[in-house]
Design an enzyme around this catalytic site. Sequence first.
Site, PDB file in Angstrom:
ATOM      1  N   HIS A   1      -1.132  -6.032   1.613  1.00  0.00           N
ATOM      2  CA  HIS A   1      -2.424  -6.684   1.735  1.00  0.00           C
ATOM      3  C   HIS A   1      -2.010  -8.110   1.063  1.00  0.00           C
ATOM      4  O   HIS A   1      -1.213  -7.903   0.026  1.00  0.00           O
ATOM      5  CB  HIS A   1      -3.439  -5.981   0.843  1.00  0.00           C
ATOM      6  CG  HIS A   1      -4.342  -5.318   1.676  1.00  0.00           C
ATOM      7  ND1 HIS A   1      -4.545  -3.677   1.634  1.00  0.00           N
ATOM      8  CD2 HIS A   1      -5.229  -5.717   2.646  1.00  0.00           C
ATOM      9  CE1 HIS A   1      -5.695  -3.651   2.534  1.00  0.00           C
ATOM     10  NE2 HIS A   1      -6.069  -4.560   3.128  1.00  0.00           N
TER      11      HIS A   1
ATOM     12  N   ARG B   1     -17.783  -1.050   5.318  1.00  0.00           N
ATOM     13  CA  ARG B   1     -18.964  -1.870   4.494  1.00  0.00           C
ATOM     14  C   ARG B   1     -19.663  -3.073   5.223  1.00  0.00           C
ATOM     15  O   ARG B   1     -20.548  -3.493   5.009  1.00  0.00           O
ATOM     16  CB  ARG B   1     -18.263  -2.482   3.296  1.00  0.00           C
ATOM     17  CG  ARG B   1     -19.209  -3.140   2.385  1.00  0.00           C
ATOM     18  CD  ARG B   1     -18.494  -3.815   0.964  1.00  0.00           C
ATOM     19  NE  ARG B   1     -17.467  -4.513   1.462  1.00  0.00           N
ATOM     20  CZ  ARG B   1     -17.329  -5.963   1.700  1.00  0.00           C
ATOM     21  NH1 ARG B   1     -18.788  -6.497   1.795  1.00  0.00           N
ATOM     22  NH2 ARG B   1     -16.451  -6.504   1.663  1.00  0.00           N
TER      23      ARG B   1
ATOM     24  N   GLU C   1       0.743  -1.078  -0.007  1.00  0.00           N
ATOM     25  CA  GLU C   1       0.037   0.064  -0.018  1.00  0.00           C
ATOM     26  C   GLU C   1       0.896   1.051   0.159  1.00  0.00           C
ATOM     27  O   GLU C   1       1.928   1.232   0.618  1.00  0.00           O
ATOM     28  CB  GLU C   1      -0.892  -0.029   1.221  1.00  0.00           C
ATOM     29  CG  GLU C   1      -1.850  -1.201   1.373  1.00  0.00           C
ATOM     30  CD  GLU C   1      -2.887  -1.215   0.043  1.00  0.00           C
ATOM     31  OE1 GLU C   1      -3.016  -0.118  -0.569  1.00  0.00           O
ATOM     32  OE2 GLU C   1      -3.517  -2.348  -0.066  1.00  0.00           O
TER      33      GLU C   1
ATOM     34  N   CYS D   1      -7.845  -2.012   7.826  1.00  0.00           N
ATOM     35  CA  CYS D   1      -6.318  -2.101   7.622  1.00  0.00           C
ATOM     36  C   CYS D   1      -6.250  -0.616   7.107  1.00  0.00           C
ATOM     37  O   CYS D   1      -5.046  -0.232   7.538  1.00  0.00           O
ATOM     38  CB  CYS D   1      -6.495  -2.796   6.152  1.00  0.00           C
ATOM     39  SG  CYS D   1      -6.527  -4.724   6.467  1.00  0.00           S
TER      40      CYS D   1
HETATM   41  N1  PCA Z   1      -8.150  -6.994   5.980  1.00  0.00           N
HETATM   42  C1  PCA Z   1      -9.297  -6.017   6.509  1.00  0.00           C
HETATM   43  C2  PCA Z   1      -9.377  -5.724   7.934  1.00  0.00           C
HETATM   44  C3  PCA Z   1      -8.382  -6.745   8.546  1.00  0.00           C
HETATM   45  C4  PCA Z   1      -7.774  -7.608   7.345  1.00  0.00           C
HETATM   46  O1  PCA Z   1      -7.055  -8.479   7.328  1.00  0.00           O
HETATM   47  C5  PCA Z   1      -9.208  -4.693   5.626  1.00  0.00           C
HETATM   48  O2  PCA Z   1      -8.634  -4.985   4.328  1.00  0.00           O
HETATM   49  O3  PCA Z   1      -9.455  -3.626   6.093  1.00  0.00           O
END
Ligand code: PCA
Length: 213
Positions: free
Chosen positions: A165, A88, A78, A141
């Site tokens: 991610h 959501r 990111e 996240c």
């Molecule tokens: N993914 C979520 C929150 C926790 C995770 O592992 C997100 O992308 O916000």
Amino acid sequence: MTVLITGFAPFGEDKINPSYEAVNAISLEQSEHQLIKACLPVVFHQSIEALYQLIETHRPDIVLCVGQAGGRTHMTIERVGINIDDARIPDNAGNSPIDQWIVQDGADGYFSNLPIKAMALEMNKKGVPTMISNTAGTFVCNHVLYGLMHYIHKKNPQIKGGFIHVPYLPSQATLYANTASMHLEDIVKGLETAILAACEYQTDIKISHGTTC
Ligand code: PCA
């Protein structure tokens, strides 16, 4: 260097979270770096408080947070966290904030100060499909990435911080049609490579990962 790496607990419909499965499995035994691992709750604000506690306790040089992005094809580093919560689905404590600041009067956004392009280059060289992402979403996240970079800007700009991610595991993808996944060993290899690159590169490299719409 001391590296704090965090994953997340499962949330929503999922019974497992590949982010923590992978964080739990990584090892930097062959290197001189020290790794601190933790699992953050998928709860707005509690997650940031837990992260701040870990930073104050372990005083890391690098903080890399990892989360699940179900449906993404690649590991995604990111670039930016933005100052907004817009849920959501409810978090694991039932909170569903809509269009709320993470930090009232805070900056609109913060960029990761990790060498994200160098990390992506090294991960791809190791055969782990990796891209730069320009949105971490608006759920927990993004919340944690923003909270991390806010801390770094306000309290300790020496720390390098950012977020990756990871896709679903194959076992999760069996539950959904036309959905990408990645084997745990590849996610682990990607994270280990990302950490070593973050320790090695003092400044980022200039290669394009730009996108058009
Ligand atoms: N993914 C979520 C929150 C926790 C995770 O592992 C997100 O992308 O916000």
